[in-house]
Write a protein that holds these residues in place. Structure first.
Motif, mmCIF file in Angstrom:
data_model
loop_
_atom_site.group_PDB
_atom_site.id
_atom_site.type_symbol
_atom_site.label_atom_id
_atom_site.label_comp_id
_atom_site.label_asym_id
_atom_site.label_seq_id
_atom_site.Cartn_x
_atom_site.Cartn_y
_atom_site.Cartn_z
ATOM 1 N N ALA A 158 -0.400 -8.262 -0.645
ATOM 2 C CA ALA A 158 0.567 -7.239 -1.281
ATOM 3 C C ALA A 158 0.931 -6.214 -0.325
ATOM 4 O O ALA A 158 1.574 -5.042 -0.727
ATOM 5 N N GLY A 159 0.187 -6.043 0.806
ATOM 6 C CA GLY A 159 0.592 -5.122 1.647
ATOM 7 C C GLY A 159 -0.124 -3.626 1.524
ATOM 8 O O GLY A 159 -0.835 -3.407 0.584
ATOM 9 N N GLY A 160 -0.011 -2.922 2.670
ATOM 10 C CA GLY A 160 -0.566 -1.438 2.643
ATOM 11 C C GLY A 160 -0.266 -0.316 1.673
ATOM 12 O O GLY A 160 -1.012 0.242 1.214
ATOM 13 N N LEU A 161 0.978 -0.476 1.575
ATOM 14 C CA LEU A 161 1.497 0.429 0.607
ATOM 15 C C LEU A 161 1.032 0.395 -0.968
ATOM 16 O O LEU A 161 0.334 1.368 -1.511
ATOM 17 N N ASN A 162 0.833 -0.961 -1.399
ATOM 18 C CA ASN A 162 0.126 -1.271 -2.602
ATOM 19 C C ASN A 162 -1.383 -0.819 -2.501
ATOM 20 O O ASN A 162 -1.887 -0.304 -3.612
ATOM 21 N N LEU A 163 -1.975 -1.247 -1.783
ATOM 22 C CA LEU A 163 -3.659 -1.215 -1.334
ATOM 23 C C LEU A 163 -3.868 0.523 -1.488
ATOM 24 O O LEU A 163 -4.767 0.821 -2.225
ATOM 25 N N ASN A 164 -3.086 1.214 -0.743
ATOM 26 C CA ASN A 164 -3.364 2.633 -0.790
ATOM 27 C C ASN A 164 -3.007 3.010 -2.054
ATOM 28 O O ASN A 164 -3.933 4.081 -2.563
ATOM 29 N N ASN A 165 -1.997 2.848 -3.069
ATOM 30 C CA ASN A 165 -1.480 3.456 -4.268
ATOM 31 C C ASN A 165 -2.694 3.204 -5.119
ATOM 32 O O ASN A 165 -3.145 4.107 -6.018
ATOM 33 N N SER A 277 0.620 7.784 2.437
ATOM 34 C CA SER A 277 1.556 7.082 2.028
ATOM 35 C C SER A 277 1.363 6.740 0.527
ATOM 36 O O SER A 277 2.342 6.141 -0.184
ATOM 37 N N ALA A 278 0.376 7.442 -0.216
ATOM 38 C CA ALA A 278 0.328 7.157 -1.546
ATOM 39 C C ALA A 278 0.546 8.165 -2.426
ATOM 40 O O ALA A 278 0.449 9.504 -2.034
ATOM 41 N N LEU A 332 4.331 2.259 6.863
ATOM 42 C CA LEU A 332 3.705 1.507 6.310
ATOM 43 C C LEU A 332 4.632 0.391 5.670
ATOM 44 O O LEU A 332 4.446 -0.826 5.761
ATOM 45 N N GLY A 333 5.761 0.879 5.111
ATOM 46 C CA GLY A 333 6.822 -0.370 4.690
ATOM 47 C C GLY A 333 7.459 -1.229 5.643
ATOM 48 O O GLY A 333 7.625 -2.334 5.508
ATOM 49 N N ARG A 334 7.467 -0.615 7.098
ATOM 50 C CA ARG A 334 8.071 -1.463 8.104
ATOM 51 C C ARG A 334 6.806 -2.289 8.728
ATOM 52 O O ARG A 334 6.933 -3.515 8.906
ATOM 53 N N SER A 335 5.732 -1.654 9.009
ATOM 54 C CA SER A 335 4.598 -2.223 9.468
ATOM 55 C C SER A 335 3.506 -3.351 8.673
ATOM 56 O O SER A 335 3.116 -4.148 9.211
ATOM 57 N N SER A 336 3.376 -2.638 7.578
ATOM 58 C CA SER A 336 2.439 -3.307 6.724
ATOM 59 C C SER A 336 2.665 -3.655 5.203
ATOM 60 O O SER A 336 1.900 -3.563 4.366
ATOM 61 N N GLY A 443 0.508 -1.428 -8.541
ATOM 62 C CA GLY A 443 1.432 -2.010 -7.771
ATOM 63 C C GLY A 443 2.616 -1.426 -7.788
ATOM 64 O O GLY A 443 3.077 -0.985 -8.991
ATOM 65 N N LEU A 444 3.305 -1.337 -6.317
ATOM 66 C CA LEU A 444 4.708 -0.759 -6.620
ATOM 67 C C LEU A 444 5.637 -1.528 -7.462
ATOM 68 O O LEU A 444 5.734 -2.852 -7.250
ATOM 69 N N GLY A 445 6.356 -1.019 -8.259
ATOM 70 C CA GLY A 445 7.274 -1.755 -9.095
ATOM 71 C C GLY A 445 7.083 -2.112 -10.315
ATOM 72 O O GLY A 445 7.399 -2.751 -11.196
#
Length: 458
Positions: A158-165, A277-278, A332-336, A443-445
């Motif tokens: 699910a990627g780094g943005l979700n993990l951080n949030n 990023s969170a 993070l959206g681009r890399s993770s 999770g985002l969304g």
């Protein structure tokens, strides 16, 4: 007889040299091989006695930047015994959250190892573990992938943005409900020392709170926001409605290293992204808990403690004021995060209860990633613990992915068939089970966190 002039003779020799078959490249000796890449990353590879033509490109998880080519020695020996060639890089970092450089380093390690082998592999499969599962997932989504298929194991799909949030949601709940008014930093760490101190402070709060019924209820609420199932590694699984036992397991998981990992890893991710990023501002914590598998447990413990759950969720929403740095979100959206269409078959395996990368990540990926329906499948193992797989489960999943790559069709992924297929491998019978992961809370969304105020997320 006509003489051939010197120039014509040279041309004849040149043409003959071009048309002559190239001398066979000597096969590299079986065993361990190492090298260094232009990026400074190192690579480790193993060549089997009899190569079956397949290279497994292994991506290791979050931790020291040390080259690895298998999840552990036992699995490596089994894979070599089956004829697989193995390779993996250390990543060049510079932080432990190495998503900026890892896909490129993995591709370079594969190229260096292929040159050593002397011929192109018949197929190349990426195998990623934990953070490495995200590395392999990103490779599977690349426009021109260097792999033919991907197996992510306990992957942060699910990627780094979700993990951080969602981890920030749990930390916000612990600090706001257990120590209101106390200044414990949750984001924008100035260095590893500050993060380590914050982790120690939060862990101490949880240890003290466990002594009272209100404290235990609040720990369970935070655990739900962490997507943390109440089943500790190495323990018998509590009964479905034994909420007190589930909470005890959640407490032991949090205080035996999970909280420390949530906080200190965040510092490394922030260092990589150049900021935080969170966010918590604008999050609806009632909506988040409503979608959790643990909501019944939390409600029962709150009733037993005489607490008003609705009021405390409202309090979390009102006091949530952390905003994200747009540049860190973009990074993070681009890399993770997985982005672009899935180009090759991808199989993901998870344990039922994973304290660091919950199985719900696979549900988010299945819903939000772009892929043809025949390209992605997920498997679940009846076990607790991060990456707590038996060798038989690794090999059974790998062979299922191979079948899809070779034939264009998935084999039967029914648990009974998978268990039967892997029954002869060492380390115990596979424990595949039919299991619905449920939604990723936070999770985002997802409900409660549709977007950051004023800044849409990818």
């Amino acid at each position: 007889m006509r003489r051939v002039g010197p120039l014509l003779f040279a041309v004849v020799l040149t043409v003959a040299a071009v048309l002559a078959p190239a001398p066979a490249t000597a096969a590299p000796p079986a065993g361990e091989h190492r090298g260094t890449l232009a990026s400074g990353a190192t690579w480790l590879g193993h060549v089997p006695e009899r190569w079956n033509g397949t290279v497994l490109l292994f991506a290791h998880g979050f931790g020291p930047l040390r080259a690895q080519d298998a999840p552990n020695d036992q699995v490596r020996d089994l894979l070599l015994g089956e004829g697989y060639a193995l390779v993996g890089s250390s990543y060049s970092g510079p932080t432990l959250w190495a998503l900026e450089t890892a896909p490129g380093d993995q591709a370079a390690a594969l190229a260096a190892f292929t040159a050593l082998l002397g011929r192109e592999p018949r197929r190349t499969l990426a195998v990623g573990q934990s953070m490495g599962g995200l590395v392999s997932t990103r490779q599977a989504h690349q426009h021109r992938p260097v792999i033919d298929g991907a197996l992510s194991t306990c992957g942060i799909v699910a990627g780094g943005l979700n993990l951080n949030n969602y981890q920030l949601d749990g930390l916000h709940a612990l600090t706001e409900l257990l120590a209101p008014g106390r200044d414990i930093p949750l984001v924008r760490y100035t260095g590893p020392e500050q993060a380590a101190q914050a982790a120690a402070d939060i862990t101490a709060l949880v240890a003290e709170a466990q002594n009272t019924a209100p404290g235990r209820a609040r720990i369970a609420l935070a655990a739900a926001l962490f997507n943390l199932t109440g089943w500790a590694r190495g323990e018998a699984r509590p009964a479905p409605r034994d909420y007190a036992a589930q909470q005890e397991h959640q407490y032991r998981i949090l205080t035996s290293g999970a909280l420390q990992r949530y906080v200190t890893a965040r510092e490394q991710i922030e260092l990589s992204a150049g900021g935080n990023s969170a966010f918590t501002k604008g999050v609806d914590y009632r909506a988040l808990l409503a979608g959790s598998r643990q909501s019944a447990q939390v409600a029962a413990l709150y009733r037993a403690a005489g607490l008003d759950l609705r009021a405390e969720l409202g309090r979390l929403t009102r006091t949530a004021d952390i905003t994200a740095d747009p540049w860190a979100v973009a990074d993070l959206g681009r890399s993770s995060m997985p982005h672009g269409e899935l180009r090759v078959p991808h199989l993901e395996i998870h344990t039922v209860a994973d304290e660091l990368v919950p199985v719900e990540q696979a549900d988010w990926y299945a819903e939000h990633a772009r892929y043809r329906p025949d390209r992605f499948r997920g498997l679940v193992v009846e076990a607790s613990g991060h990456c707590a797989f038996r060798p038989s489960e690794y090999l059974t999943a790998l062979h299922a992915l191979e079948h899809r790559v070779d034939t264009g069709r998935w084999p039967s992924l029914r648990p009974a068939d998978l268990i039967r297929a892997g029954a002869g491998y060492p380390g115990g019978e596979p424990r595949f089970v039919r299991f619905d992961p449920g939604r990723l809370i936070g999770g985002l969304g997802e409900p409660g966190r549709e977007r950051h105020a004023g800044h849409p997320y990818p």
